[in-house]
Enzyme design. Structure first.
Site, short mmCIF file in Angstrom:
data_model
loop_
_atom_site.label_atom_id
_atom_site.label_comp_id
_atom_site.label_asym_id
_atom_site.label_seq_id
_atom_site.Cartn_x
_atom_site.Cartn_y
_atom_site.Cartn_z
N LYS A 1 -11.34 -0.69 5.71
CA LYS A 1 -11.68 -1.44 4.51
C LYS A 1 -12.77 -2.47 4.83
O LYS A 1 -13.86 -2.11 5.23
CB LYS A 1 -10.40 -2.05 3.93
CG LYS A 1 -9.21 -1.06 3.87
CD LYS A 1 -9.41 0.09 2.93
CE LYS A 1 -8.38 1.22 3.07
NZ LYS A 1 -6.98 0.84 3.02
N ASP B 1 0.11 -7.69 7.07
CA ASP B 1 -1.00 -6.78 6.81
C ASP B 1 -2.10 -7.63 6.19
O ASP B 1 -2.00 -8.07 5.04
CB ASP B 1 -0.55 -5.66 5.86
CG ASP B 1 -1.67 -4.64 5.59
OD1 ASP B 1 -2.85 -5.01 5.72
OD2 ASP B 1 -1.34 -3.50 5.22
N TYR C 1 0.85 -1.19 0.00
CA TYR C 1 0.00 0.00 0.00
C TYR C 1 0.90 1.25 0.00
O TYR C 1 1.89 1.30 0.74
CB TYR C 1 -0.91 -0.04 1.24
CG TYR C 1 -1.66 1.25 1.45
CD1 TYR C 1 -2.62 1.66 0.53
CD2 TYR C 1 -1.40 2.07 2.54
CE1 TYR C 1 -3.30 2.85 0.71
CE2 TYR C 1 -2.07 3.26 2.72
CZ TYR C 1 -3.01 3.65 1.80
OH TYR C 1 -3.67 4.84 1.96
C1 LIG Z 1 -5.70 1.43 3.36
C2 LIG Z 1 -4.60 0.49 3.71
C3 LIG Z 1 -3.71 0.77 4.75
C4 LIG Z 1 -3.75 2.07 5.52
O1 LIG Z 1 -4.90 2.18 6.29
P1 LIG Z 1 -5.65 3.60 6.61
O2 LIG Z 1 -6.82 3.15 7.42
O3 LIG Z 1 -6.01 4.23 5.31
O4 LIG Z 1 -4.66 4.42 7.39
C5 LIG Z 1 -2.75 -0.17 5.06
N1 LIG Z 1 -2.65 -1.32 4.36
C6 LIG Z 1 -3.48 -1.63 3.34
C7 LIG Z 1 -3.32 -2.91 2.60
C8 LIG Z 1 -4.48 -0.73 2.97
O5 LIG Z 1 -5.28 -1.02 1.94
#
Ligand SMILES: *Cc1c(COP(=O)(O)O)cnc(C)c1O
Length: 417
Positions: free
Chosen positions: A229, A204, A132
């Site tokens: 998300k 992640d 990301y």
């Molecule tokens: C959006 C995202 C992040 C960051 O998260 P935020 O809530 O926007 O700070 C980290 N990792 C992945 C894979 C993401 O899609």
């Protein structure tokens, strides 16, 4: 009403989530005695003892009464350190990820910040070359300045991970599936390499969600989420989390969570808890729709390449079947007409909204190089295989036929440029 508010019965004095030690371990938290779908709805959320409310109240309070100096009435002193609504979410997340403890933050990147706060100058991190954009940015532009070193490799190739390890490596950090190329990393194999080098394995898990993939069960030590998300799921909240395998690592992270204070507020914690209740049914539909869209794209003459781990053409199709229970709702692809075709596609859809973010019930389309991944220099993107014409879809839970019609319409527009 006042009688209830001023009720000094022991039951009330125990607070909403009666427990020691903190954070409160509540009904079914870590017992894992019930199945995922059931825990998604109940873990961390017994009905409220004073009124019987089925949903956890939103505890809009910054502070908590004390009986004597240093002796709080309940389990809480100050809402940066702990808040019952946030504790319910943290407890729920720990249960879903099979972890010892969860910690909720104001965003996914606030969670990344606290994760990195455990490191010291000279420490080293092995991480992916397809991340990301905001993660890449916080690593390069924030933590490199504090003397932390990063090596970016293809974490899908375990030999590259092993070769990048040094005596100073503290984390192996993998995003799997990766954003936006949907590369997978073998979590069990990477964790073995990390542990051999006395490093922690961090995953992640934003794209997969614990419904489809549980890294801690595969050997990971820390799971990171952008709750913004799929877990939030309705594009109405920004939030993040860390979930740990052990209480020891959680203690260290909780110290930094409280010390630096990027915590999630009670209203946002409530919204994520509400989203998680339907995670399982939403993910089933996301996956079914995404597979249909990916197959449709792959069959089109205008499409050069489709990235979706549920297609047999995906180089890690077998790993996907081993490590995930389904391939998820994200699809990316390159059109034969390159950048202009990608722009035409992304601006021609009627149901897919052109917007950043992902994981909500509504379908979204974007072009990562100019949007979510613009913070990565173009030569770095291209070296990792992220081409300027790439289009990324977050396939929502609308009717499959409507989504396929929309994709077909946009493919027509892309072919016309
Ligand atoms: C959006 C995202 C992040 C960051 O998260 P935020 O809530 O926007 O700070 C980290 N990792 C992945 C894979 C993401 O899609």
């Amino acid at each position: 009403m006042m009688a209830v508010l001023l009720d000094s019965s022991p039951r009330f004095q125990l607070g909403f989530f009666p427990s020691t030690p903190r954070p409160p371990l509540t009904l079914m938290n870590n017992s894992q005695s019930s199945r995922f779908e059931t825990r998604a709805i109940h873990a961390g959320q017994p009905h409220e003892p004073v009124t019987g409310a089925v949903m956890p109240p939103v505890f809009m309070t910054s502070t908590y009464a004390q009986d004597a100096p240093g002796e709080p009435v309940g389990d809480y002193e100050y809402s940066r350190s702990g808040n019952p609504t946030r504790a319910a979410l943290e407890s729920n997340l720990a249960s879903l990820e099979s972890g010892a403890r969860g910690l909720a933050f104001a965003s996914g990147l606030a969670a990344s910040h606290t994760l990195m706060a455990l490191l010291e100058p000279g420490d080293h991190v092995v991480t992916g070359n397809d991340l990301y954009g905001g993660t890449y940015r916080i690593f390069r532009k924030v933590f490199e300045r504090y003397g932390i070193k990063f090596t970016f490799v293809n974490t899908g190739d375990t030999s590259e991970v092993a070769a990048a390890m040094t005596d100073h490596t503290r984390y192996v950090y993998a995003e799997t599936p990766s954003n936006p190329l949907l590369h997978l990393s073998d979590i069990a194999a990477c964790a073995e390499i990390a542990h051999k080098g006395n490093a922690l394995m961090v995953v992640d898990n934003t794209f997969a969600t614990p419904y489809l993939q549980r890294p801690i069960e595969l050997g990971a030590d820390i799971v990171l989420h952008s709750l913004t998300k799929y877990l939030g799921g309705h594009s109405d909240v920004v939030a993040g989390a860390l979930i740990t395998r052990t209480e020891e690592v959680a203690e260290e992270l909780a110290f930094h969570q409280n010390a630096s204070g990027g915590v999630l507020g009670p209203m946002d914690s409530f919204l994520v808890l509400r989203g998680i209740k339907t995670l399982a049914v939403r993910m089933d539909r996301h996956c079914a729709n995404a597979l249909a869209v990916a197959k449709h794209l792959e069959a089109s003459d205008h499409v050069e390449r489709v990235h979706y781990p549920g297609l047999e053409s995906h180089p890690q199709f077998d790993l996907c079947r081993r490590q995930m229970s389904a391939p998820g709702g994200m699809v990316s692809f390159e059109l034969k007409g390159g950048v202009p075709a990608g722009v035409a596609f992304a601006t021609s859809t009627k149901i897919f909204t052109l917007a950043e973010s992902l994981g909500g019930v509504e379908s979204l389309v974007e072009t990562p190089p100019s949007m979510t991944h613009a913070s990565i220099p173009s030569e770095v993107r291209q070296a990792a295989g992220l081409m300027d014409g790439l289009v990324r879809l977050s396939v929502g839970i609308e009717h499959e036929a409507d989504l396929l019609t929309d994709v077909e319409l946009a493919l027509g527009a892309a072919a016309a440029v």
